[in-house]
Write a protein that holds these residues in place. Sequence first.
Motif, mmCIF file in Angstrom:
data_model
loop_
_atom_site.group_PDB
_atom_site.id
_atom_site.type_symbol
_atom_site.label_atom_id
_atom_site.label_comp_id
_atom_site.label_asym_id
_atom_site.label_seq_id
_atom_site.Cartn_x
_atom_site.Cartn_y
_atom_site.Cartn_z
ATOM 1 N N ARG A 1 -33.698 100.451 22.034
ATOM 2 C CA ARG A 1 -33.609 100.116 23.468
ATOM 3 C C ARG A 1 -34.974 100.009 24.139
ATOM 4 N N PHE B 1 -36.013 94.988 24.424
ATOM 5 C CA PHE B 1 -35.432 94.243 25.544
ATOM 6 C C PHE B 1 -36.481 93.681 26.490
ATOM 7 N N TYR C 1 -32.953 93.087 15.397
ATOM 8 C CA TYR C 1 -32.598 93.650 16.705
ATOM 9 C C TYR C 1 -33.476 93.082 17.817
ATOM 10 N N HIS D 1 -31.805 91.402 20.935
ATOM 11 C CA HIS D 1 -31.979 91.957 22.275
ATOM 12 C C HIS D 1 -32.775 91.034 23.193
ATOM 13 N N ASN E 1 -35.942 90.019 27.315
ATOM 14 C CA ASN E 1 -34.584 89.599 27.640
ATOM 15 C C ASN E 1 -34.521 89.250 29.127
#
Length: 174
Positions: free
Chosen positions: A158, A162, A45, A49, A165
């Motif tokens: 979440r 991220f 993940y 992400h 990103n």
Amino acid sequence: MKVIKLGPDPSLAYRPNLETKESKQKEEYRNFESGSLIDCVFNTYKLMHTNQILDFVKQKRSEWASCTHTQMEMMEVIMSLDQLVDESDPDVDFPNSFHAFQTAEGIRKEHPDKDWFQLVGLIHDVGKIMALWGEPQWAVVGDTFPVGCKFQNSIVFRDSTFLDNPDAKNPTYK
């Protein structure tokens, strides 16, 4: 590939043992906090992400939308998933074809009158075959999320995945 002949219904080889008393409770599935696979799941993940940005998705769409990599029958695609164990799933450490049959069987048990739903359960992960043509798993497995907009709080991991990103820093998506 080993072929198991069990009469007219080959899915018998992949049906979950419904008589096992050691089965998980519904609440025990989709645990993204602990378990033997959590490090691998988190890392998948994190890569997803970090790298799935709008430009990446547009590039992959242009590469794959023409459907020119091969031509296969659906059962060939499903059985080819024997070569893939989904690194994003905290509940699965066996080939993805087994997961496809188990999903269809679970749906058949709960919804015997909805053959369309059973079919959807069987084919829901066939896009993962792209990993067999060199796409990294983080690009084809896991929970999907929209790109080109603000990332929703409901996305798995979440708060911690991220940070790197580039789209997360785009003021247009705030």
